[in-house]
Scaffold this active site. Structure first.
Site, mmCIF file in Angstrom:
data_model
loop_
_atom_site.group_PDB
_atom_site.id
_atom_site.type_symbol
_atom_site.label_atom_id
_atom_site.label_comp_id
_atom_site.label_asym_id
_atom_site.label_seq_id
_atom_site.Cartn_x
_atom_site.Cartn_y
_atom_site.Cartn_z
ATOM 1 N N GLU A 247 -25.425 -5.257 -9.864
ATOM 2 C CA GLU A 247 -26.708 -5.551 -9.247
ATOM 3 C C GLU A 247 -27.251 -4.263 -8.637
ATOM 4 O O GLU A 247 -26.636 -3.677 -7.753
ATOM 5 C CB GLU A 247 -26.576 -6.611 -8.156
ATOM 6 C CG GLU A 247 -27.934 -6.977 -7.533
ATOM 7 C CD GLU A 247 -27.841 -7.955 -6.379
ATOM 8 O OE1 GLU A 247 -28.866 -8.591 -6.063
ATOM 9 O OE2 GLU A 247 -26.742 -8.081 -5.770
ATOM 10 N N GLU B 128 -26.323 -0.150 -3.453
ATOM 11 C CA GLU B 128 -27.361 -0.114 -2.421
ATOM 12 C C GLU B 128 -27.451 1.291 -1.846
ATOM 13 O O GLU B 128 -26.434 1.943 -1.601
ATOM 14 C CB GLU B 128 -27.047 -1.123 -1.313
ATOM 15 C CG GLU B 128 -28.052 -1.157 -0.178
ATOM 16 C CD GLU B 128 -29.481 -1.384 -0.636
ATOM 17 O OE1 GLU B 128 -30.353 -0.580 -0.274
ATOM 18 O OE2 GLU B 128 -29.706 -2.369 -1.375
ATOM 19 N N ASN C 156 -27.490 5.542 -5.221
ATOM 20 C CA ASN C 156 -28.841 5.363 -5.738
ATOM 21 C C ASN C 156 -28.786 4.784 -7.148
ATOM 22 O O ASN C 156 -28.118 5.338 -8.025
ATOM 23 C CB ASN C 156 -29.561 6.713 -5.742
ATOM 24 C CG ASN C 156 -31.055 6.583 -5.950
ATOM 25 O OD1 ASN C 156 -31.518 5.688 -6.652
ATOM 26 N ND2 ASN C 156 -31.817 7.468 -5.342
ATOM 27 N N ASP D 4 -38.327 -3.594 -5.016
ATOM 28 C CA ASP D 4 -39.570 -3.107 -4.420
ATOM 29 C C ASP D 4 -40.637 -3.034 -5.514
ATOM 30 O O ASP D 4 -40.433 -2.383 -6.535
ATOM 31 C CB ASP D 4 -39.334 -1.719 -3.823
ATOM 32 C CG ASP D 4 -40.491 -1.257 -2.937
ATOM 33 O OD1 ASP D 4 -41.651 -1.613 -3.233
ATOM 34 O OD2 ASP D 4 -40.241 -0.536 -1.958
ATOM 35 N N LYS E 151 -48.730 0.533 -5.839
ATOM 36 C CA LYS E 151 -49.716 1.557 -6.176
ATOM 37 C C LYS E 151 -49.421 2.155 -7.551
ATOM 38 O O LYS E 151 -48.280 2.444 -7.882
ATOM 39 C CB LYS E 151 -49.727 2.655 -5.112
ATOM 40 C CG LYS E 151 -50.191 2.158 -3.752
ATOM 41 C CD LYS E 151 -50.221 3.285 -2.732
ATOM 42 C CE LYS E 151 -50.693 2.773 -1.372
ATOM 43 N NZ LYS E 151 -50.722 3.853 -0.343
ATOM 44 N N ASP F 89 -40.495 -12.412 -6.701
ATOM 45 C CA ASP F 89 -41.540 -13.318 -6.245
ATOM 46 C C ASP F 89 -42.914 -12.700 -6.486
ATOM 47 O O ASP F 89 -43.942 -13.336 -6.214
ATOM 48 C CB ASP F 89 -41.389 -13.596 -4.751
ATOM 49 C CG ASP F 89 -41.671 -12.349 -3.920
ATOM 50 O OD1 ASP F 89 -41.002 -11.318 -4.158
ATOM 51 O OD2 ASP F 89 -42.566 -12.389 -3.053
ATOM 52 N N GLU G 107 -31.093 -13.512 -0.413
ATOM 53 C CA GLU G 107 -31.727 -13.798 0.868
ATOM 54 C C GLU G 107 -33.245 -13.915 0.712
ATOM 55 O O GLU G 107 -33.875 -14.806 1.278
ATOM 56 C CB GLU G 107 -31.399 -12.692 1.883
ATOM 57 C CG GLU G 107 -29.942 -12.624 2.298
ATOM 58 C CD GLU G 107 -29.097 -11.729 1.413
ATOM 59 O OE1 GLU G 107 -27.953 -11.448 1.780
ATOM 60 O OE2 GLU G 107 -29.577 -11.308 0.329
ATOM 61 N N TYR G 108 -33.827 -12.988 -0.061
ATOM 62 C CA TYR G 108 -35.274 -13.024 -0.284
ATOM 63 C C TYR G 108 -35.681 -14.286 -1.030
ATOM 64 O O TYR G 108 -36.722 -14.882 -0.744
ATOM 65 C CB TYR G 108 -35.715 -11.796 -1.077
ATOM 66 C CG TYR G 108 -35.902 -10.557 -0.246
ATOM 67 C CD1 TYR G 108 -36.995 -10.416 0.613
ATOM 68 C CD2 TYR G 108 -34.991 -9.511 -0.313
ATOM 69 C CE1 TYR G 108 -37.169 -9.285 1.376
ATOM 70 C CE2 TYR G 108 -35.149 -8.365 0.459
ATOM 71 C CZ TYR G 108 -36.246 -8.253 1.292
ATOM 72 O OH TYR G 108 -36.412 -7.135 2.053
ATOM 73 N N GLU G 109 -34.887 -14.694 -1.983
ATOM 74 C CA GLU G 109 -35.203 -15.877 -2.774
ATOM 75 C C GLU G 109 -35.270 -17.118 -1.889
ATOM 76 O O GLU G 109 -36.173 -17.949 -2.018
ATOM 77 C CB GLU G 109 -34.156 -16.051 -3.872
ATOM 78 C CG GLU G 109 -34.481 -17.142 -4.881
ATOM 79 C CD GLU G 109 -33.528 -17.134 -6.053
ATOM 80 O OE1 GLU G 109 -33.584 -18.067 -6.869
ATOM 81 O OE2 GLU G 109 -32.715 -16.181 -6.161
#
Length: 213
Positions: free
Chosen positions: A43, A68, A96, A118, A122, A154, A192-194
């Site tokens: 991941e 991460e 990275n 992310d 832009k 999302d 967590e975001y989900e």
């Protein structure tokens, strides 16, 4: 997103070398690290680790690695790994995701997960998106011939961009969902975001893809 500074994070990670590996360690024997020849799923951007830990616990026959870049974030994942009693098929890399080709050998991985990356909205930042062609080439280099990319977000604009980017790169879209939770797969592990976004009623977009041979 503003990250909270945790000056103790690196020392805490150094106390758990059986879980956290730093990218400058240049591991060249992941089978030796895990002690088996099971498939390796990675991941990229593992955040606080809920997804990769859940996957490791649900699939003990697969090795999982969460990458991460930020100390203050990966240390939260480490805390959760410790709470989960350190699954033997799970490791974290403090590094990275852009350096995948330095972390893994060609054709070493079976799957790459990109979860709620992310969006870099832009236009001038498009090359930073994890589904930009530059990143797709990196994934292709480290994935096996039948390896797959699984992507969740999302952000509809990022999802649309990713569909186009992968198609233009010559990838095959295996599964595409415009509302993953409308018919929740039994094996879906949420990040967590989900959990946060789905609780607000926002649709979760998901795709599976692989490279043409």
């Amino acid at each position: 997103m503003r990250l909270r500074n945790k000056p103790w994070a690196k020392d805490f990670m150094l106390e758990h070398p059986d879980v956290v590996i730093f990218e400058d360690q240049k591991v060249n024997d992941w089978q030796g690290i895990f002690g088996n020849e099971n498939p390796i799923h990675v991941e990229v951007g593992t955040g606080k680790g809920q997804f990769v830990i859940g996957m490791a616990k649900a699939n003990p026959h697969i090795n999982y690695i969460g990458i991460e870049h930020f100390d203050s974030v990966i240390v939260s994942a480490l805390e959760k790994v410790i709470e989960a009693e350190k699954p033997s098929n799970l490791r974290l890399i403090r590094g990275n995701g852009a350096n995948l080709e330095e972390l893994f050998k060609a054709g070493e991985l079976d799957r790459v997960f990109l979860n709620f990356s992310d969006p870099w909205p832009k236009t001038r930042h498009a090359k930073r998106r994890l589904t930009h062609g530059t990143f797709l080439q990196r994934y292709k280099n480290v994935l096996k011939q039948d390896g797959e990319i699984h992507f969740k977000t999302d952000n509809r604009l990022l999802f649309e961009y990713s569909l186009v980017s992968m198609s233009e790169f010559g990838m095959i879209l295996k599964e595409v969902s415009l509302d993953l939770h409308a018919e929740m797969p039994e094996d879906n592990i949420m990040t967590e975001y989900e959990e946060k976004f789905s609780a607000k009623g926002q649709p979760i977009y998901r795709l599976e893809s692989y490279f043409k041979q």
